[in-house]
Design an enzyme around this catalytic site. Structure first.
Site, PDB file in Angstrom:
ATOM      1  N   GLY A 211       0.822  -1.212   0.000  1.00  0.00           N
ATOM      2  CA  GLY A 211       0.000   0.000   0.000  1.00  0.00           C
ATOM      3  C   GLY A 211       0.848   1.251   0.000  1.00  0.00           C
ATOM      4  CG  ASN A 212      -0.361   4.652  -1.537  1.00  0.00           C
ATOM      5  OD1 ASN A 212      -1.052   5.498  -0.997  1.00  0.00           O
ATOM      6  ND2 ASN A 212      -0.790   3.927  -2.572  1.00  0.00           N
ATOM      7  NE  ARG A 213       4.652   7.753   3.603  1.00  0.00           N
ATOM      8  CZ  ARG A 213       4.781   9.067   3.429  1.00  0.00           C
ATOM      9  NH1 ARG A 213       4.082   9.900   4.159  1.00  0.00           N
ATOM     10  NH2 ARG A 213       5.602   9.558   2.525  1.00  0.00           N
ATOM     11  CB  SER A 214      -3.107   7.940  -0.378  1.00  0.00           C
ATOM     12  OG  SER A 214      -4.253   8.715  -0.605  1.00  0.00           O
TER      13      SER A 214
END
Ligand code: PMT
Length: 403
Positions: A211-214
């Site tokens: 995933g990512n930090r959005s």
């Protein structure tokens, strides 16, 4: 950043319900959003909250009596009614609902409602049995049929201790309805807008993902601003911990492939697609069904395969496409390359190495790059402000697009 409520005249009617205390907070929030709030109280309301509380918050006289010489209404029964951009009654009691359904005008509040041409919204609150009573239900239906916007009531714990339908909707959500009603004739009225938000989650096993930090904040701000400007908004989001704006259709997805299906379906007959979601370019090739156990080997290899480029694929007869772009170097060069590779009308690039920019922050600083070579620098501001600047450009593109 000003909202659609800035400088708007809101007549806030307050009725005699224990929930009246919540409308003091509601008045305060409306004032903070730039509205000019004129409070009109029924006699019953003054038994629960003093007019001075509203006066202190709104810095405007509070109307409590149709016949008082100091009342603006006594000089001109329709003064407030004519000035209003919206009349909002919160809380609205079953008694006032009944009076409105019959067209009575025997106090300052009901007289104002009868005399106004502005949109009318009511947020009922009170005893569950009173609102469950067929006569109150019929009165609310009558009002709905006449175009009155009914907000709630919601189910929860009531003052009596009972749990049922009768709680006043939360002030933030009431304000969402007011913003939507006031914004209906905005510059995106009639436009279908699709916004993507959050970061996709690509499963590795049942409990882990790439995933990512959005946080979704940027996309949700765009959805809210588009709603405020009259658009019909579909918000396609990965799992995030913020509530969607009132009046926006939310579609929940998790992976890039799910987001692709949702975006392509919603974009078919849309006017505008704004992709602010951080979509994983790659996903684990073969997610496993059981949790991967700790083992003796020092290394675990994860094979990734490419995800489809959603925005490049999205198409619609008259669809205008805007891509956000995360950059960490060579911002302009990379953004210009994305204009072509993604076949979009604008790229909104953010350099996420700068403080206050990009993932998880309440602010953003973006550079809007267009195919004609023009570059607009938008300074650091809250994400709602950035959303407005992006939608200013979108509104112009929609006006000038070819049929
Ligand atoms: O959610 P927040 O915490 O508020 O953070 C906001 C944000 C940093 C996520 C946002 O401002 C932002 O920059 N979003 C775009 C992130 C991104 O994916 O950038 P990109 O340069 O990798 O992709 C460019 C564009 O292609 C994006 O519109 C992206 O949605 C789209 N894309 C990317 C990959 C893919 N497979 N399909 C796509 O459609």
């Amino acid at each position: 950043m000003p909202t659609v409520l800035d400088g708007k005249h809101v007549v806030l009617g307050v009725c005699g319900s224990i929930a009246a205390y919540k409308s003091v907070d509601l008045a305060s929030k409306l004032v903070q959003l730039g509205a000019l709030v004129d409070v009109v109280m029924t006699d019953g309301a003054t038994r629960f909250v003093g007019p001075i509380s509203y006066q202190g918050i709104t810095h405007r006289p509070v109307v409590t009596d149709l016949f008082s010489p100091s009342s603006e209404l006594s000089m001109d029964h329709v003064a407030l009614a004519q000035k209003a951009d919206i009349v909002l009654i919160a809380p609205a009691t079953a008694n006032v609902v009944a009076k409105l359904a019959c067209g009575l005008a025997d106090d300052a509040l009901t007289a104002t409602v009868l005399a106004t041409n502005a949109p009318i919204a009511i947020a009922p609150a009170g005893d569950a049995n009173m609102f469950g009573n067929p006569v109150t239900k019929a009165n609310l239906d009558t009002l709905r049929k006449r175009g009155v916007h009914v907000i709630g009531p919601v189910t929860g714990r009531l003052a009596s201790g009972m749990v049922g339908e009768g709680r006043l909707e939360a002030p933030e959500r009431i304000i969402g309805h007011v913003r939507m009603l006031i914004g209906k004739s905005g510059d995106l009225a009639g436009a279908k807008v699709v916004v993507s938000a959050g970061g996709t989650q690509e499963p590795i096993d049942p409990v882990r993902y790439v995933g990512n930090r959005s946080s979704g904040k940027m996309g949700f701000a765009i959805a809210e601003a588009a709603r405020d400007r009259g658009a019909a908004v579909t918000l396609i989001t990965s799992p995030v911990s913020i509530a969607e704006p009132v009046g926006v259709k939310r579609v929940d997805v998790r992976t890039a492939l799910e987001m692709r299906d949702a975006v392509l379906a919603a974009s078919k007959d849309a006017d505008l697609l704004v992709m602010s979601a951080a979509v994983a370019d790659f996903r684990p090739e073969a997610p496993v069904q059981e949790k991967i156990k700790r083992r003796a080997e020092e290394r675990l290899e994860l094979k990734l395969v490419r995800n489809p480029d959603i925005i490049a694929e999205a198409s619609g007869r008259r669809l205008v496409k805007i891509a956000f772009a995360v950059e960490t170097s060579n911002l302009l060069e990379n953004a210009r390359a994305k204009l072509d590779s993604k076949n979009v009308s604008l790229v909104v690039a953010n350099d996420v190495t700068k403080p206050g920019v990009g993932f998880g922050t309440d602010t953003n600083q973006v550079t809007i790059v267009a195919p004609d070579g023009s570059v607009e620098e938008v300074p650091l501001m809250d994400k709602f402000g950035v959303a407005q600047r992006v939608l200013d450009r979108a509104a112009t593109l929609l006006k000038t697009r070819k049929s």
